[in-house]
Scaffold this active site. Structure first.
Site, PDB file in Angstrom:
ATOM      1  N   ASN A  10       0.873  -1.177   0.000  1.00  0.00           N
ATOM      2  CA  ASN A  10       0.000   0.000   0.000  1.00  0.00           C
ATOM      3  C   ASN A  10       0.909   1.226   0.000  1.00  0.00           C
ATOM      4  OD1 ASN A  10      -1.780   2.059   0.530  1.00  0.00           O
ATOM      5  ND2 ASN A  10      -2.319   1.367   2.603  1.00  0.00           N
ATOM      6  N   HIS A 102      -9.593   1.281   4.869  1.00  0.00           N
ATOM      7  CA  HIS A 102      -8.325   1.484   5.576  1.00  0.00           C
ATOM      8  C   HIS A 102      -8.569   2.444   6.747  1.00  0.00           C
ATOM      9  CE1 HIS A 102      -4.247   2.669   6.506  1.00  0.00           C
ATOM     10  NE2 HIS A 102      -3.865   1.573   5.878  1.00  0.00           N
ATOM     11  N   GLU A 104      -6.954   4.845   7.782  1.00  0.00           N
ATOM     12  CA  GLU A 104      -6.748   6.261   7.425  1.00  0.00           C
ATOM     13  C   GLU A 104      -7.985   6.834   6.733  1.00  0.00           C
ATOM     14  OE1 GLU A 104      -3.014   5.622   5.399  1.00  0.00           O
ATOM     15  OE2 GLU A 104      -2.165   5.031   7.331  1.00  0.00           O
ATOM     16  N   GLU A 174      -5.562  -4.907  10.551  1.00  0.00           N
ATOM     17  CA  GLU A 174      -4.521  -3.911  10.783  1.00  0.00           C
ATOM     18  C   GLU A 174      -4.789  -3.157  12.085  1.00  0.00           C
ATOM     19  OE1 GLU A 174      -2.508  -2.702   6.839  1.00  0.00           O
ATOM     20  OE2 GLU A 174      -4.262  -1.457   7.076  1.00  0.00           O
ATOM     21  N   SER A 220       3.209  -2.233  10.357  1.00  0.00           N
ATOM     22  CA  SER A 220       4.656  -2.308  10.559  1.00  0.00           C
ATOM     23  C   SER A 220       5.260  -3.664  10.183  1.00  0.00           C
ATOM     24  CB  SER A 220       5.023  -1.918  11.992  1.00  0.00           C
ATOM     25  OG  SER A 220       4.645  -0.570  12.232  1.00  0.00           O
TER      26      SER A 220
END
Ligand code: PGA
Length: 258
Positions: A10, A102, A104, A174, A220
Protein backbone atom coordinates in the site's frame (compact mmCIF):
# COMPACT_ATOMS: atom_id res chain seq x y z
CA UNK A 1 -7.23 -25.78 3.14
CA UNK A 2 -4.38 -24.13 1.31
CA UNK A 3 -4.82 -20.45 0.63
CA UNK A 4 -2.43 -18.68 -1.73
CA UNK A 5 -0.65 -15.96 0.25
CA UNK A 6 -0.88 -12.32 -0.78
CA UNK A 7 1.80 -9.70 -0.23
CA UNK A 8 0.29 -6.31 -1.00
CA UNK A 9 2.11 -2.99 -0.97
CA UNK A 10 0.00 0.00 0.00
CA UNK A 11 1.98 2.96 -1.28
CA UNK A 12 -0.44 5.46 0.30
CA UNK A 13 0.14 9.07 -0.88
CA UNK A 14 3.70 8.44 -2.04
CA UNK A 15 5.41 8.28 -5.43
CA UNK A 16 4.69 10.42 -8.44
CA UNK A 17 4.40 8.73 -11.83
CA UNK A 18 8.14 8.52 -12.44
CA UNK A 19 8.83 7.15 -8.96
CA UNK A 20 5.95 4.69 -9.23
CA UNK A 21 7.28 3.34 -12.49
CA UNK A 22 10.79 2.97 -11.08
CA UNK A 23 9.53 1.17 -8.02
CA UNK A 24 7.31 -1.32 -9.82
CA UNK A 25 10.03 -2.05 -12.37
CA UNK A 26 12.58 -2.65 -9.62
CA UNK A 27 10.20 -5.08 -7.90
CA UNK A 28 9.55 -6.82 -11.20
CA UNK A 29 13.28 -7.15 -11.95
CA UNK A 30 13.94 -8.72 -8.57
CA UNK A 31 11.20 -11.34 -8.84
CA UNK A 32 11.32 -12.05 -12.57
CA UNK A 33 13.41 -15.18 -12.20
CA UNK A 34 11.37 -16.70 -9.39
CA UNK A 35 9.02 -19.50 -10.46
CA UNK A 36 5.65 -17.76 -10.55
CA UNK A 37 3.86 -20.66 -8.89
CA UNK A 38 6.20 -20.34 -5.93
CA UNK A 39 5.47 -16.65 -5.47
CA UNK A 40 2.71 -15.30 -3.28
CA UNK A 41 0.19 -13.15 -5.12
CA UNK A 42 2.11 -9.87 -5.30
CA UNK A 43 -0.04 -6.73 -5.34
CA UNK A 44 0.87 -3.05 -5.52
CA UNK A 45 -1.50 -0.18 -4.76
CA UNK A 46 -0.22 3.14 -6.14
CA UNK A 47 -1.99 6.49 -6.03
CA UNK A 48 -4.74 6.95 -8.66
CA UNK A 49 -2.54 9.19 -10.81
CA UNK A 50 0.04 6.41 -11.14
CA UNK A 51 -2.39 3.59 -11.96
CA UNK A 52 -1.77 3.93 -15.69
CA UNK A 53 2.05 3.92 -15.59
CA UNK A 54 2.13 1.08 -13.08
CA UNK A 55 -0.42 -0.87 -15.12
CA UNK A 56 1.66 -0.42 -18.28
CA UNK A 57 4.87 -1.37 -16.50
CA UNK A 58 3.22 -4.51 -15.13
CA UNK A 59 1.89 -5.50 -18.57
CA UNK A 60 5.25 -4.89 -20.19
CA UNK A 61 6.94 -7.03 -17.65
CA UNK A 62 4.68 -10.00 -17.12
CA UNK A 63 1.23 -9.57 -15.64
CA UNK A 64 1.21 -12.87 -13.83
CA UNK A 65 3.77 -11.81 -11.26
CA UNK A 66 2.40 -8.47 -10.09
CA UNK A 67 -1.23 -7.39 -9.74
CA UNK A 68 -2.60 -3.92 -9.48
CA UNK A 69 -4.81 -2.51 -6.72
CA UNK A 70 -6.39 0.87 -6.12
CA UNK A 71 -6.33 2.37 -2.63
CA UNK A 72 -9.97 3.44 -2.63
CA UNK A 73 -13.01 3.90 -4.87
CA UNK A 74 -16.51 5.33 -4.79
CA UNK A 75 -19.49 2.99 -5.03
CA UNK A 76 -21.65 4.95 -7.49
CA UNK A 77 -20.97 4.28 -11.19
CA UNK A 78 -20.98 7.97 -12.18
CA UNK A 79 -22.49 11.33 -11.34
CA UNK A 80 -22.02 14.50 -9.39
CA UNK A 81 -19.41 13.24 -6.91
CA UNK A 82 -16.58 15.74 -7.18
CA UNK A 83 -13.19 14.23 -6.47
CA UNK A 84 -14.33 10.60 -6.53
CA UNK A 85 -13.38 7.72 -8.84
CA UNK A 86 -15.69 4.86 -9.82
CA UNK A 87 -14.88 1.18 -9.91
CA UNK A 88 -15.26 1.04 -13.71
CA UNK A 89 -12.71 3.84 -14.02
CA UNK A 90 -10.30 1.79 -11.94
CA UNK A 91 -11.06 -1.27 -14.09
CA UNK A 92 -9.73 0.68 -17.09
CA UNK A 93 -6.25 0.07 -15.69
CA UNK A 94 -6.69 -3.69 -15.29
CA UNK A 95 -6.71 -3.44 -11.53
CA UNK A 96 -7.76 -6.64 -9.76
CA UNK A 97 -8.11 -5.40 -6.20
CA UNK A 98 -9.40 -2.32 -4.39
CA UNK A 99 -8.44 -1.60 -0.79
CA UNK A 100 -11.39 -0.30 1.24
CA UNK A 101 -11.95 0.70 4.82
CA UNK A 102 -8.33 1.48 5.58
CA UNK A 103 -8.11 3.09 9.02
CA UNK A 104 -6.75 6.26 7.42
CA UNK A 105 -9.92 6.47 5.30
CA UNK A 106 -12.08 5.78 8.33
CA UNK A 107 -10.30 8.17 10.69
CA UNK A 108 -9.14 11.05 8.48
CA UNK A 109 -11.91 11.00 5.89
CA UNK A 110 -14.75 9.85 8.12
CA UNK A 111 -15.73 6.74 6.18
CA UNK A 112 -18.46 4.79 7.93
CA UNK A 113 -19.10 1.05 8.04
CA UNK A 114 -22.13 1.72 5.85
CA UNK A 115 -20.01 3.35 3.12
CA UNK A 116 -17.49 0.55 3.29
CA UNK A 117 -20.32 -1.96 2.88
CA UNK A 118 -21.61 -0.12 -0.21
CA UNK A 119 -18.12 -0.14 -1.65
CA UNK A 120 -17.68 -3.85 -0.93
CA UNK A 121 -20.98 -4.72 -2.62
CA UNK A 122 -20.17 -2.58 -5.68
CA UNK A 123 -16.64 -3.98 -6.03
CA UNK A 124 -17.88 -7.57 -5.83
CA UNK A 125 -20.63 -6.78 -8.34
CA UNK A 126 -17.98 -5.42 -10.73
CA UNK A 127 -15.92 -8.61 -10.56
CA UNK A 128 -12.97 -7.06 -8.70
CA UNK A 129 -11.82 -8.14 -5.26
CA UNK A 130 -12.08 -5.87 -2.23
CA UNK A 131 -9.31 -5.90 0.35
CA UNK A 132 -11.36 -4.93 3.38
CA UNK A 133 -9.39 -3.45 6.27
CA UNK A 134 -10.37 -3.67 9.90
CA UNK A 135 -8.57 -2.99 13.15
CA UNK A 136 -8.82 -1.59 16.64
CA UNK A 137 -7.37 1.54 18.21
CA UNK A 138 -5.01 1.30 21.18
CA UNK A 139 -7.82 2.53 23.40
CA UNK A 140 -10.16 -0.23 22.22
CA UNK A 141 -7.41 -2.80 22.80
CA UNK A 142 -6.82 -1.52 26.32
CA UNK A 143 -10.56 -1.56 27.02
CA UNK A 144 -10.68 -5.21 25.94
CA UNK A 145 -13.15 -4.65 23.11
CA UNK A 146 -10.85 -5.60 20.22
CA UNK A 147 -12.65 -8.82 19.28
CA UNK A 148 -16.17 -7.40 19.40
CA UNK A 149 -15.12 -4.29 17.49
CA UNK A 150 -13.46 -6.29 14.71
CA UNK A 151 -16.43 -8.69 14.49
CA UNK A 152 -18.76 -5.74 14.13
CA UNK A 153 -16.61 -4.17 11.39
CA UNK A 154 -16.61 -7.45 9.45
CA UNK A 155 -20.34 -8.11 9.84
CA UNK A 156 -21.19 -4.56 8.71
CA UNK A 157 -18.74 -4.55 5.78
CA UNK A 158 -20.17 -7.80 4.44
CA UNK A 159 -23.85 -7.11 5.00
CA UNK A 160 -25.77 -8.43 1.99
CA UNK A 161 -22.76 -10.16 0.37
CA UNK A 162 -23.68 -13.65 -0.87
CA UNK A 163 -21.95 -16.48 1.04
CA UNK A 164 -20.15 -17.70 -2.11
CA UNK A 165 -18.84 -14.18 -2.73
CA UNK A 166 -17.57 -13.91 0.83
CA UNK A 167 -15.14 -16.73 -0.03
CA UNK A 168 -13.38 -14.44 -2.54
CA UNK A 169 -12.95 -11.29 -0.51
CA UNK A 170 -9.65 -10.46 1.14
CA UNK A 171 -9.56 -9.11 4.68
CA UNK A 172 -6.66 -7.18 6.20
CA UNK A 173 -6.42 -7.09 9.97
CA UNK A 174 -4.52 -3.91 10.78
CA UNK A 175 -4.36 -2.86 14.43
CA UNK A 176 -4.30 0.92 14.16
CA UNK A 177 -1.65 1.30 16.85
CA UNK A 178 0.70 -0.84 14.73
CA UNK A 179 0.31 1.15 11.50
CA UNK A 180 3.35 3.24 10.68
CA UNK A 181 4.59 3.07 14.27
CA UNK A 182 7.24 0.38 13.94
CA UNK A 183 5.35 -1.57 16.65
CA UNK A 184 4.31 -4.86 15.08
CA UNK A 185 1.49 -6.79 16.73
CA UNK A 186 2.78 -10.00 18.28
CA UNK A 187 2.28 -12.73 15.66
CA UNK A 188 0.50 -15.13 18.00
CA UNK A 189 -1.90 -12.38 19.04
CA UNK A 190 -2.47 -11.30 15.42
CA UNK A 191 -3.22 -14.92 14.56
CA UNK A 192 -5.68 -15.14 17.45
CA UNK A 193 -7.58 -12.08 16.21
CA UNK A 194 -7.49 -13.38 12.64
CA UNK A 195 -8.91 -16.73 13.78
CA UNK A 196 -11.70 -14.73 15.38
CA UNK A 197 -12.30 -12.99 12.05
CA UNK A 198 -12.50 -16.39 10.38
CA UNK A 199 -15.08 -17.59 12.86
CA UNK A 200 -17.12 -14.42 12.24
CA UNK A 201 -16.90 -15.18 8.52
CA UNK A 202 -18.07 -18.74 9.20
CA UNK A 203 -21.14 -17.39 10.99
CA UNK A 204 -21.88 -15.12 8.03
CA UNK A 205 -21.08 -17.43 5.14
CA UNK A 206 -20.52 -20.96 6.46
CA UNK A 207 -17.28 -22.63 7.43
CA UNK A 208 -16.34 -23.83 3.97
CA UNK A 209 -16.43 -20.29 2.56
CA UNK A 210 -14.68 -18.87 5.62
CA UNK A 211 -11.79 -21.28 5.15
CA UNK A 212 -11.22 -19.91 1.65
CA UNK A 213 -10.92 -16.25 2.67
CA UNK A 214 -7.43 -14.84 2.67
CA UNK A 215 -6.83 -12.77 5.77
CA UNK A 216 -3.74 -10.58 5.83
CA UNK A 217 -1.96 -8.93 8.70
CA UNK A 218 -0.92 -5.27 8.35
CA UNK A 219 0.89 -2.89 10.67
CA UNK A 220 4.66 -2.31 10.56
CA UNK A 221 5.35 -5.50 8.61
CA UNK A 222 9.08 -5.68 7.90
CA UNK A 223 11.46 -8.19 6.31
CA UNK A 224 12.42 -9.26 9.86
CA UNK A 225 8.83 -10.00 10.91
CA UNK A 226 7.30 -11.71 7.87
CA UNK A 227 8.57 -15.26 8.42
CA UNK A 228 7.13 -15.49 11.90
CA UNK A 229 3.86 -13.95 10.72
CA UNK A 230 3.56 -16.38 7.82
CA UNK A 231 4.30 -19.32 10.13
CA UNK A 232 0.95 -18.72 11.90
CA UNK A 233 -1.98 -20.94 10.99
CA UNK A 234 -4.37 -18.23 9.83
CA UNK A 235 -2.22 -15.35 8.56
CA UNK A 236 -2.35 -15.54 4.77
CA UNK A 237 -0.06 -12.66 3.89
CA UNK A 238 0.57 -9.02 4.57
CA UNK A 239 -0.61 -5.54 3.71
CA UNK A 240 2.58 -3.53 3.82
CA UNK A 241 2.87 0.25 4.00
CA UNK A 242 6.27 1.80 4.74
CA UNK A 243 8.33 -1.27 3.86
CA UNK A 244 6.65 -1.49 0.43
CA UNK A 245 8.12 1.86 -0.67
CA UNK A 246 11.59 0.41 -1.21
CA UNK A 247 11.95 -2.42 -3.71
CA UNK A 248 14.58 -4.18 -1.59
CA UNK A 249 12.51 -4.45 1.56
CA UNK A 250 9.30 -5.29 -0.31
CA UNK A 251 11.04 -8.05 -2.25
CA UNK A 252 12.55 -9.41 0.98
CA UNK A 253 9.03 -9.56 2.40
CA UNK A 254 7.79 -11.36 -0.73
CA UNK A 255 10.61 -13.89 -0.43
CA UNK A 256 10.00 -14.26 3.28
CA UNK A 257 6.43 -15.27 2.49
CA UNK A 258 7.47 -18.09 0.16
P1 PGA B 1 2.72 0.23 7.69
O1 PGA B 1 1.29 0.47 7.01
O2 PGA B 1 3.27 -1.07 7.10
O3 PGA B 1 3.56 1.41 7.29
O4 PGA B 1 2.51 0.11 9.15
C1 PGA B 1 0.39 -0.58 6.80
C2 PGA B 1 -0.90 -0.08 6.24
O5 PGA B 1 -1.34 1.03 6.63
O6 PGA B 1 -1.53 -0.74 5.40
Amino acid sequence: MSRRPIIAGNWKMHNNREESKKLVCAIKDSISTIDKDALPEVVVAPVFTSLDVVSESICNCGCERIKLAAQNCFYEPKGAFTGEISIDMIKDFNAKFIIIGHSERRQIFGESDEMINKKALAIIESGLTPIICCGETLEQRELGVTDSHIASQIVKALDGVKPDDVANVVIAYEPIWAIGTGKTCDSVEANRVIKGIRSTLAQIAGNENAQKVRILYGGSVKPETIKEQMAQSDIDGALVGGASLKADSFVEIIKGAM
